[in-house]
Design a protein around this motif. Structure first.
Motif: not given
Ligand SMILES: Cc1cc2nc3c(=O)[nH]c(=O)nc-3n(C[C@H](O)[C@H](O)[C@H](O)COP(=O)(O)OP(=O)(O)OC[C@H]3O[C@@H](n4cnc5c(N)ncnc54)[C@H](O)[C@@H]3O)c2cc1C
Length: 413
Positions: A265-284
């Motif tokens: 998740g956010a702790a693993a640097g998965l936040v998208h650096p341009i949009s800030g989105f992450q939740v959908a990525t992590s759920l997938n």
């Protein structure tokens, strides 16, 4: 509920990503302990996502979906033709927990540190607790706890101030959501901020003044003042404020180096650096990651290594370099060039801007999209973009090499 102190996996954090991974692992028959400072609680932030980015099972957790999705980089809206969802966080939590089997145990606590004990990890809590587990996953949010995120250029922040309120006059077109509205009355362009807003039904709207990325981050007082000034100037002040939200998180983390514990998740640097989105990525990704961890445990191989390979394969590390180049370019743009930049961005074929915002797009296609954007951007944007690229020759060369490496082209939809 307290059970045995040992678990197959200990997940630090009860946010969307920790909960998604813990429940996915429990569903595969592993004994999983979540350690979080709170009991299972609906996630506090307002989470939005492109509907097609969410896994199918999560579509039922959408509080609302908009098909009228707009971007304003000038007086006329650009329709995005891509449905956007607001998540119902209570439904999301219930659905996640309902998908777990009996193997999930939730312990209220805060992890301080971990220790190597040969075949297992010892986990120390801040109040002297001690747990053991075969694998520890740090899902403690932005910046990470066990493996702190590195920000090679110093952290740049997305910040926003938002409110849910009743309005006498609609602040945006009823039935719509504004993904990005850069219109201003010309008096407050620096630093650049935009309105992110949703019609929630009836006279209720969510409106948020957002700074996409800035270094240092734009502060709360300025965003709050600007939101109210924007609404006043449009003749649509809120009548009754129902709740408020402050958003602040770093965007430009480097791909983490594999460490003794896994992060997610956010702790693993998965936040998208341009949009800030992450939740959908992590759920997938939770499902693929759970398969890799479960498979490694069954095979007696290293689940940490297997996990890092899923999260950060070489292709994704290369893609992060390209995204960070984009971040530097955005940070280098003068305030008044940002709307022009996004006008050019959303004039790209939809498959291309969508691929640019997709965390799974490899470096080659990403770099090609950036070059195309550069080619069609107006002169006032191109100069600062070129300067940003030239300021980081190492990263630029890598990105450009990736562009010509023959990775598959992104097809226009
Ligand atoms: C207000 C806000 C709005 C956002 N909106 C969106 C959005 O619309 N769409 C989107 O995709 N992203 C959004 N983001 C970005 C990002 O996706 C979220 O921050 C998301 O919450 C990250 O999920 P996470 O589970 O990784 O971390 P978090 O949600 O931060 O959860 C971390 C968990 O770890 C716990 N914890 C912390 N330290 C410890 C410790 N030492 N030991 C044990 N537990 C610990 C916390 O209590 C919490 O339970 C938003 C961020 C914010 C702040």
């Amino acid at each position: 509920m307290q059970g045995s102190e040992h678990s197959d996996v200990l997940v630090m954090g009860g946010g969307p990503t920790g909960t998604a991974l813990a429940t996915a692992l429990a569903r595969r028959g592993l004994h999983v302990r979540v350690v979080a400072p709170h009991p299972p609680t609906p996630f506090p932030a307002t989470y939005g996502a492109w509907l097609d980015d969410l896994p199918g099972w999560a579509h039922g957790c959408a509080a609302q979906v908009w098909t009228d999705v707009r971007v304003y980089t000038g007086p006329q809206p650009t329709p995005l033709h891509r449905p956007y969802a607001l998540l119902d966080n209570a439904a999301l939590l219930d659905t996640l927990l309902g998908r777990a089997d009996a193997g999930l145990e939730w312990t209220v606590g805060t992890v301080l540190r971990t220790e190597d004990a040969g075949t297992e990890r010892i986990i120390h809590g801040v109040n002297g607790e001690r747990w053991t587990a075969g694998l520890v996953v740090d899902a403690s949010g932005h910046g990470g706890t066990l493996t702190p995120t590195a920000y090679p250029d110093g952290p740049a922040f997305q910040t926003a101030w938002g409110l849910t309120a009743r309005f006498d006059r609609p602040p945006i077109a009823p039935g719509s959501m504004s993904w990005m509205d850069y219109r201003t009355d010309g008096t407050a362009d620096t630093p650049p901020t935009f309105l992110y807003a949703m019609h929630l039904g009836g006279d209720r709207y969510f409106v948020e003044e957002t700074s996409l990325i800035a270094q240092p981050g734009v502060n709360r007082a300025l965003l709050e003042a600007r939101l109210h000034a924007r609404l006043e100037a449009a003749g649509t002040p809120p009548r009754e404020i129902l709740s408020t939200e402050w958003v602040a998180f770093p965007m430009n983390g480097a791909a983490p180096a594999p460490a003794a514990d896994l992060s997610f998740g956010a702790a693993a640097g998965l936040v998208h650096p341009i949009s800030g989105f992450q939740v959908a990525t992590s759920l997938n990704v939770a499902e693929t990651l759970a398969d890799a961890i479960h498979g490694a445990i069954l095979a007696g191989t290293d689940p940490v290594k297997a996990g890092w390979a899923v999260l950060w394969p070489d292709s994704r590390r290369a893609a992060r370099e390209v995204h960070l180049l984009g971040v530097r370019a955005l940070l280098g743009l003068p305030a008044d060039a940002l709307p022009e930049f996004f006008r050019a961005f959303f004039q790209l074929p939809p498959a291309q801007w969508q691929a640019f915002l997709d965390p799974a797009t490899p470096a080659g296609p990403l770099a090609r999209i950036m070059l195309r954007l550069f080619a069609q951007a107006p002169g006032g944007v191109r100069g600062p973009l070129a300067r940003a690229a030239l300021a980081q020759p190492g990263a630029s060369v890598k990105a450009l090499q990736a562009a010509w490496r023959g990775a598959p082209q992104v097809q226009n939809r």
